[in-house]
Design an enzyme around this catalytic site. Structure first.
Site, PDB file in Angstrom:
ATOM      1  N   SER A 149       0.816  -1.074  -0.002  1.00 31.83           N
ATOM      2  CA  SER A 149      -0.135   0.041   0.021  1.00 31.83           C
ATOM      3  C   SER A 149       0.915   1.313  -0.063  1.00 31.83           C
ATOM      4  CB  SER A 149      -1.083   0.061   1.159  1.00 31.83           C
ATOM      5  OG  SER A 149      -1.477   1.154   1.369  1.00 31.83           O
ATOM      6  N   TYR A 162      -1.882  -0.788  10.575  1.00 34.09           N
ATOM      7  CA  TYR A 162      -2.093  -0.973   9.081  1.00 34.09           C
ATOM      8  C   TYR A 162      -0.869  -0.649   8.305  1.00 34.09           C
ATOM      9  CZ  TYR A 162      -3.816  -1.099   4.239  1.00 34.09           C
ATOM     10  OH  TYR A 162      -3.877  -1.686   2.883  1.00 34.09           O
TER      11      TYR A 162
END
Length: 257
Positions: A149, A162
Site C-alpha cells: 500500500s 495497518y
C-alpha cells in the site's frame, strides 16, 4: 503484449473474490494462466469471478480458506493441491499474488492488542507462511507479487498498525528477492493508492466531495481503478518483468508527491 503471455502458468491470488484481487485474477486468466481464486467468506462473489473467467475462455477454480489463523497457509495449499490436477497438467504454482488483507483505522492511543494481532496475522503472517509453504511447489522462474500500500511510505498516524503491516510486507519482499533470486524467482511489492473498490465504496462512491478529495491526492488527478493495479500485477507476472525484483512499484497515480 500477447493475449496468452501466461499460457501454461498457474497463479494463486489471495483475496480474489472482490476488489483488486478480483481484477488481478481476471487479468491473469485473460493472459492465459490457470488461476486459483482464494477467498475467505464471499463465496458467491468468488463463484462469480470463476464464471466470468470461464465465460471469457479462461480457467480458474476457488479455494476457501480463512487467513489470520495458525495453520492457514497449510490449509490453503492442501486445498490447492487437491484441485490443481483437475485444471492443469502441471502440479505446483508459478505466480503467487498475496493480495488478501484487512484494514484498521486506529491511532496509537486507541489501538487494541487484539486489533494489532489481527491485522498483522492477516497482512503479514499469512503471506509469510503462504510463501514458505509454497517453496516446494513454486517452480523456478516464478513470480511473487505482494500487494502492499502507498501508506507504507506515508506518515498516517490514524492508520499506524495497518501502515506498519505494509512496511513489513515490503521488507519481506526484499528478502524474498535475495533468497529466491538464484532460482530465477522474482519478488516485488505493489503500492496502490486510493482505488474505487468495495472496501472504499462506503465513503467514496456517490460522494462528490470525497471523490474530488481522493482525486486531488494523485498527480494524475483521478481515483484509481482496479484494472490500474491489475495491469501492473500482470506485468510483474510476465516474462517482461524478468529483470525486476526486490522493488516497490508505486501505483498510486503519484499520490502526495
Amino acid at each position: 503484449m500477447s493475449t496468452y503471455m501466461l499460457e501454461g502458468k498457474v497463479a494463486l491470488v489471495t483475496g480474489g473474490s472482490r476488489g483488486l484481487g478480483r481484477a488481478i485474477a481476471e487479468r491473469l486468466a485473460r493472459d492465459g494462466a490457470v488461476v486459483a481464486v482464494a477467498f475467505a467468506r464471499h463465496k458467491a462473489a468468488a463463484n462469480e469471478v470463476i464464471e466470468r473467467i470461464r465465460k471469457d475462455g479462461g480457467r480458474a477454480f476457488t479455494i476457501q480458506t480463512e487467513l489470520g489463523r495458525h495453520g492457514d497457509a497449510a490449509a490453503l495449499w492442501a486445498a490447492f493441491d487437491a484441485q490443481i490436477g483437475q485444471h492443469s497438467p502441471h502440479e505446483g504454482v508459478d505466480i503467487i499474488v498475496n493480495n488478501a488483507g484487512i484494514g484498521l483505522s486506529s491511532d496509537l492511543a486507541s489501538l487494541t492488542e487484539e486489533g494489532f494481532d489481527e491485522v498483522f496475522a492477516v497482512n503479514v503472517r499469512a503471506p509469510f507462511f503462504i510463501v514458505r509453504e509454497a517453496l516446494k511447489r513454486l517452480r523456478d522462474g516464478g513470480r511473487i507479487i505482494n500487494i502492499s500500500s502507498g501508506v507504507a511510505r506515508l506518515a498516517m498516524p490514524e492508520m499506524i498498525a495497518y501502515g506498519s503491516t505494509k512496511g513489513a510486507l515490503d521488507t519481506f519482499t526484499l528478502n524474498l528477492a535475495k533468497e529466491l533470486g538464484p532460482r530465477g524467482i522474482t519478488a516485488n511489492s505493489v503500492h496502490p493508492g486510493i482505488v474505487d473498490t468495495d472496501v472504499n465504496a462506503g465513503w467514496l462512491r456517490g460522494n462528490a466531495e470525497a471523490e474530488a478529495y481522493a482525486a486531488s491526492l494523485a498527480a494524475l488527478g483521478r481515483v484509481g481503478r482496479p484494472e490500474d493495479i491489475a495491469d501492473v500485477a500482470a506485468f510483474l507476472a510476465s516474462d517482461d518483468a524478468r529483470w525486476v525484483t526486490g522493488r516497490v512499484i508505486d501505483a498510486t497515480g503519484g499520490a502526495r508527491l
